[in-house]
Each structure stands twice: as C-alpha cells, then as structure tokens.
Design a protein around this motif. Sequence first.
Motif, short mmCIF file in Angstrom:
data_model
loop_
_atom_site.label_atom_id
_atom_site.label_comp_id
_atom_site.label_asym_id
_atom_site.label_seq_id
_atom_site.Cartn_x
_atom_site.Cartn_y
_atom_site.Cartn_z
N ASP A 70 6.83 14.60 31.00
CA ASP A 70 6.96 14.02 29.66
C ASP A 70 7.42 15.08 28.66
O ASP A 70 8.31 14.83 27.83
N LEU A 71 6.79 16.25 28.71
CA LEU A 71 7.16 17.33 27.80
C LEU A 71 8.61 17.74 27.98
O LEU A 71 9.36 17.88 27.01
N GLY A 72 9.04 17.93 29.24
CA GLY A 72 10.42 18.31 29.49
C GLY A 72 11.40 17.26 29.03
O GLY A 72 12.46 17.57 28.47
N THR A 73 11.05 15.98 29.22
CA THR A 73 11.94 14.90 28.81
C THR A 73 11.99 14.78 27.29
O THR A 73 13.05 14.53 26.70
N ASP A 74 10.85 14.99 26.63
CA ASP A 74 10.85 15.02 25.16
C ASP A 74 11.72 16.15 24.64
O ASP A 74 12.50 15.97 23.69
N ALA A 75 11.60 17.33 25.25
CA ALA A 75 12.39 18.48 24.80
C ALA A 75 13.89 18.21 24.99
O ALA A 75 14.71 18.51 24.10
N ARG A 132 2.61 21.49 21.87
CA ARG A 132 2.27 21.01 23.21
C ARG A 132 2.73 21.99 24.29
O ARG A 132 2.02 22.24 25.27
N ALA A 133 3.92 22.53 24.12
CA ALA A 133 4.46 23.43 25.14
C ALA A 133 3.68 24.73 25.23
O ALA A 133 3.49 25.28 26.32
N ALA A 139 0.46 34.89 25.82
CA ALA A 139 1.28 35.39 24.72
C ALA A 139 2.66 35.82 25.19
O ALA A 139 3.65 35.62 24.47
N LEU A 140 2.76 36.41 26.37
CA LEU A 140 4.05 36.86 26.89
C LEU A 140 5.02 35.69 27.04
O LEU A 140 6.19 35.76 26.63
N TRP A 141 4.53 34.60 27.61
CA TRP A 141 5.38 33.42 27.78
C TRP A 141 5.74 32.82 26.43
O TRP A 141 6.88 32.44 26.21
N ARG A 142 4.79 32.72 25.51
CA ARG A 142 5.06 32.14 24.19
C ARG A 142 6.13 32.94 23.47
O ARG A 142 7.00 32.38 22.80
N GLU A 192 8.68 27.86 34.62
CA GLU A 192 7.45 28.65 34.74
C GLU A 192 6.23 27.83 34.31
O GLU A 192 5.19 27.84 34.97
N ARG A 193 6.36 27.13 33.19
CA ARG A 193 5.23 26.36 32.69
C ARG A 193 4.81 25.28 33.68
O ARG A 193 3.62 25.11 33.96
N CYS A 194 5.78 24.57 34.23
CA CYS A 194 5.44 23.54 35.23
C CYS A 194 4.83 24.15 36.48
O CYS A 194 3.99 23.52 37.13
#
Length: 342
Positions: A70-75, A132-133, A139-142, A192-194
């Motif tokens: 859902d998040l990827g599709t929203d993005a 949401r993401a 912190a490194l990923w953000r 990476e997040r998924c």
Amino acid sequence: MMTHVALASISIPFPGRISPDAGQARCHTIEWLREFGLLDGDTAIAEYDTLQLERLTAFFYPDAMGTDLDLGTDANGWVFVFDDQFDGPSGQRPETVGRLVDTITRIMDETKPPLGTAPAALADSFRDLWLRATDGRPALWRHRFREHWADYLRAHHWEAVNRTAGDPPGLFAFLRARRDSIGVQTCLDLVERCGGYTLPDEVHAAFPLAAMRQLTEEVVIFVNDIVSLDKELAAGDVNNSVLVLRHEQDCTLPQAAHRVAAMANTRVERFQQLATRLAAASFPPVMRANLDHYVDGMRNIMRGNLDWSLETSRYGDAGIAAVSGGRQRPWANLIVLPAQGS
C-alpha cells in the motif's frame, strides 16, 4: 507509434514477478488519493485507474504485501500525480516549480518551519507518506530516504529550467539531472524497507553497488524515454534522452530511439557483470542475504518498469490524447499559477 521497434529490441533478461496483493493495493491507493484531494471526481478516478500503477508497484516489490505494498503504491501514485502537474503551463515556470519543491522538501525536515506555498492536497499527502514510510526506521535509512526525495523533487526545477532554455544540454549533462527526476533511488530505499534491513553507507557508496544503482537508474530512464516519447512530443516536453540524443548527434528520431535502446542493453549487460562480481565477494551471512535481496530489487525495478510500460494506457493512444493540444490530466491542475512576474 515510432518507438515500438526500438522498445522491442531492449533485452532485460530478468524474471518478471508480481505481488498477489496488487488488487487490494489498487483499491487502497485510489481511496487514499481521493481522500487527500489528489483525485477529484469519478472521471479523474476512472482515468487514473486505467494507468494500473498498482501493477507497477507490485512488479517492483513482488514479495510485498499489505501495508508495505500500500505504501509503495501510494508513493508511486503521488509521484505520477506530482509529475503530471508540469505537463502544462506550470512546467514552463521555473520560479513556481522552485517554490513548490522547496515547500515539499521542508516537510521532511522538522527543524524548518513549514511554508504555505504548496497546494494542500500535495503537501498533506506527502506528509502522510513521509511519516508512514519513516516510522520506526533507523536514522541512517531516514537520512538517505530524505536525500533521495530531495534530489527527486529538486530535479523538477532543473527540468522546468531546461524546458525554457534555448540550447538543450548534451546527453551526459542531461543524465546527471534525469537520474534524480526518474525517482529510482526512493524506490530502491523501499526495497530495503520492505525487506526490513538497512544497508550501511559504506556498502551503498562502494563499488560495485553504487555503480549498479546508477545502471539501474539509466536502464529505467532509457526505457521510460523510449516508451513515453510520443506522449512527450504531444505535450511539448523536451526532457527525454531520445530527443537530447537526436539533437546532439543530428540524427532522426527512430535512429535516436534505437541508439538509446542499445545504451539500455549495454547497461543491463554491465549490471549483470557487476552482480556476478558482487556475488563472489565475501560478506557475513546476514549482510549477504540483504545484498542479494537488494540486487534482486534492482532487477525487479528494471524488469517491472519495462513490463508495466508495455501494458499501461499511459503511453498508448489514450495517454497521448490526454496531453495533446494543450489538454492535461484531470489531476494536473492542483497548482494555481501566479501572474507572470509576480
């Protein structure tokens, strides 16, 4: 369409897979876009639905399900709505684009006060995506995600400048900016997040992974620019590597399209060589598993972009008609333009 033959010559020999949750993600994202005002009315929703953007995301993240997909599709939906704002007069106004980009970029920085120069539909929906993401992410990923989004957004200002410039850039200079505007890096961040991991900076920045990310970007660029050429000619846009190469090499459009297709194939071959080299390198077991997942993610994005491009209505006759003769998509009117000179 003049690009069909060139597109058929592109070889991306990776298996195409798709998440079985694409249908659920479609329903979620259409409602999300409607809720934030990015889609207004049944006509806009129906036209957006024909793009099948949920399938693009499901090709990108074939193992993602539920809220991750859902998040990827929203993005992806947000990116396409945002990008379409610039097919018309807004795309010819660098100052307007610059102010909008600055406003959206500041949403990701809690140390800066918000600005009120972006349409609420774009700003509020992007804030929702960002929160949401990044929720629970290290912190490194953000930080990387923020930088990649900022690069993507700022590239739209460069594209607006390029549309109004008299002399087009050469291909090398064009690709430096196009690599940002294509938005592949933010898509790779979601790999990476998924997957539930964060690769360290020293791995991201080192050879060969950094080179493989750039190759992935350029394969997506070249496929996109070939398949979208007729649409961009109809809209009067110049930000396309086929058009840049035609000007730089003084050749015909079909010749330029074939040369861009050849460049895509060369980059796929180089990617495979580097993937073999990376697979032979020694890493601890967990890092090896994460790297393998990330490399598969790059393959999925290259292959998925091609597969979706061949099936979506965005680049077919309906998509070309939607931006011909000064027409725009029904969601491409979110920006209220100030009078010239204000």
